[in-house]
Scaffold this active site. Structure first.
Site: not given
Ligand SMILES: *[C@@H]1O[C@H](CO)[C@@H](O)[C@H](O)[C@H]1NC(C)=O
Ligand SMILES: *[C@@H]1O[C@H](CO)[C@@H](O)[C@H](O)[C@H]1NC(C)=O
Ligand SMILES: *[C@@H]1O[C@H](CO)[C@@H](O)[C@H](O)[C@H]1NC(C)=O
Length: 473
Positions: A409, A310, A249, A281-282, A237
């Site tokens: 994140h 991922d 990520d 995606e997130e 992604h």
């Protein structure tokens, strides 16, 4: 003049000969082989591309690659331009889709437990805004359950420290219910709201902070060569969360598959290879979900195997394979998923000489919608916010008791966050799987009617239960 007359036939002859030679060279491209494709995957190329993505993030005031921002736009344009520069090898398309805007106002109702089960929700939520925990299943499903009971909005509070800016008011509806505007808040803010609600306070939510409707893009590229009816589909992604540049990520997955796609152009293939870079995606696997929803069954049937990548470079990594055969966690994927897992495992053991662990096939990333549509899927990862165990530290090195990716994140997920050693191992695994299935699907069960029926059964089981198990993280 005479000289020219004399030369022309010679030149024409030479041109014909060189065209023939060129054609021969093209057709003589070697059939892709795992070890040859792996050999041309270089750390330097991966790192240079990671710097490019970080540059896109850091060139913006937000310093991220969140959907709807210039950082993500630059990422999508760059991937598109890069793969488009091989017009003899790939048919490339941009698949746009619109995320709606919306606002909501209503009294907040806290949904207890994980809010992954329909029974967690009261029957009537008319005009209410629900407050739900993030995680354990896809947020979109929680939101849909609320919407189906009349809620006008949803607030998702984080299950780890940090805010949830990425949870915009932009969602797609799901089979479980309609889209309602959704916002994200930090864990601390969520717990503070719950404490007030538990003390009997009434709180009016006004979700109006993010109302911009945006168009975002998936990128799909398919080899012109190879059997177009039997496709190996490889994906990652393109977006990050709001908190940071998202280099592990999932810049890492994005880059690994881009590099594999580039290097593959020097080989021929028997089966078509499709690469996809999903958007959003997130925000709950929106890009992949949209893609699957747009494919008729006949097209989905052409995908013999879908592999999603991922988190390929976690600093405190473990080599994790999704449990496609259900041996570790009890839930297997559609036929072909077990065989994919076995090939990943065989490769780690016999070729990479690395240990590996298994993780639950929970649909947490972009393979989830494919799983729920009955497509054979497989995936590997290096670990996100989970904590490395003592046993894993003995298997992989690194530090027990610490997250696989302490910057998961977070703002620190930049080029310095990636573990280059882990990343190159993972990238070579991707190259191996791509090469193997571009040559042949003989490792997978044949596509018989029986297999199709089994796929549909698994799809039914998963969409009843595990679409709810897709994590919107
Ligand atoms: C994103 O890039 C495209 C070019 O591909 C451009 O037309 C568009 O305006 C850009 N959008 C934003 C929001 O930057
Ligand atoms: C393909 O191989 C040629 C010859 O070795 C090389 O010059 C070229 O850079 C390779 N293509 C890619 C995309 O790496
Ligand atoms: C695999 O794990 C074992 C411990 O379970 C360890 O002794 C061994 O060194 C590990 N192998 C590699 C290649 O890391």
């Amino acid at each position: 003049m005479r000289l020219l007359e004399l030369l022309t036939p010679l030149a024409a002859l030479a041109a014909t000969a060189s065209a023939a030679l060129a054609t021969e060279l093209v057709t003589r491209k070697p059939l892709v082989e795992s070890n040859k494709l792996r050999r041309v995957l270089l750390r330097s190329n991966l790192l240079a591309k990671a710097r490019t993505l970080e540059g896109f993030a850091y060139a913006t005031t937000e310093r991220n690659r969140l959907i709807g921002t210039p950082g993500h736009n630059a990422t999508v344009n760059w991937i598109y331009d890069t793969i488009k520069s091989f017009p003899d090898h790939y048919t490339v398309s941009l698949q746009p889709f619109d995320l709606p805007s919306g606002t909501a106002k209503g009294l907040i109702v806290h949904i207890p437990n994980l809010a992954c089960d329909e029974s967690d929700f009261p029957a009537d939520l008319t005009d209410k805004v629900v407050l739900v925990f993030r995680g354990d299943c896809q947020s979109a499903v929680k939101v849909a359950y609320a919407g189906a009971r009349g809620a006008v909005g949803a607030i998702v509070y984080n299950n780890v420290e940090g805010n949830l800016d990425g949870y915009s008011l932009q969602r797609l509806s799901t089979p479980e219910g309609p889209y309602v505007p959704t916002g994200g808040i930090s864990q601390a803010d969520g717990l503070a709201l719950i404490a007030k609600l538990d003390a009997g306070e009434e709180i009016l939510a006004d979700l109006n902070s993010v109302t911009k409707a945006i168009t975002i893009y998936n990128i799909n590229a398919q080899t012109i060569a190879g059997d177009q009816d039997n496709v190996i589909h490889i994906s990652g992604h393109s977006d990050s969360v709001a908190a940071g540049p998202g280099i592990n990520d999932n810049g890492s997955g994005t880059i690994s598959i881009l590099e594999v796609a580039i290097q593959l152009t020097n080989f021929s293939v028997n089966n078509a290879v499709r690469f996809s870079w999903w958007s959003a995606e997130e925000e709950g696997l929106l890009g992949a979900t949209y893609y699957v929803s747009q494919q008729p069954q006949s097209e989905l049937d052409k995908i013999c195997l879908m592999l999603d990548f991922d988190m390929m470079a976690s600093p405190n990594y473990a080599f994790q394979i999704y449990d496609g055969d259900g041996s570790a966690f009890g839930e297997s994927g559609p036929p072909g998923s077990a065989e994919a897992e076995h090939e990943f495992a065989r490769f780690f053991t016999e070729e990479s000489h690395e240990n590996h662990t298994e993780i639950e096939f929970d649909g947490r990333s972009d393979y989830g919608p494919f799983l729920a549509a009955g497509v054979a899927t497989g995936s590997i990862a290096c670990g996100a916010e989970g904590i490395k165990t003592v046993e894993e530290a003995s298997m992989f090195g690194g530090v027990a008791g610490v997250a696989y990716d302490v910057n998961y994140h977070a703002a620190g997920d930049n080029v310095d966050n990636v573990n280059m050693g882990a990343w190159i191992v993972m990238s070579k695994v991707i190259a191996h799987m791509t090469a193997t299935f571009a040559r042949s699907f003989e490792l997978l069960p044949p596509k018989t009617e029986e297999a199709k029926i089994k796929r549909m059964e698994v799809a039914k089981r998963i969409s009843g239960k595990a679409t709810g198990k897709i994590w919107g993280v």
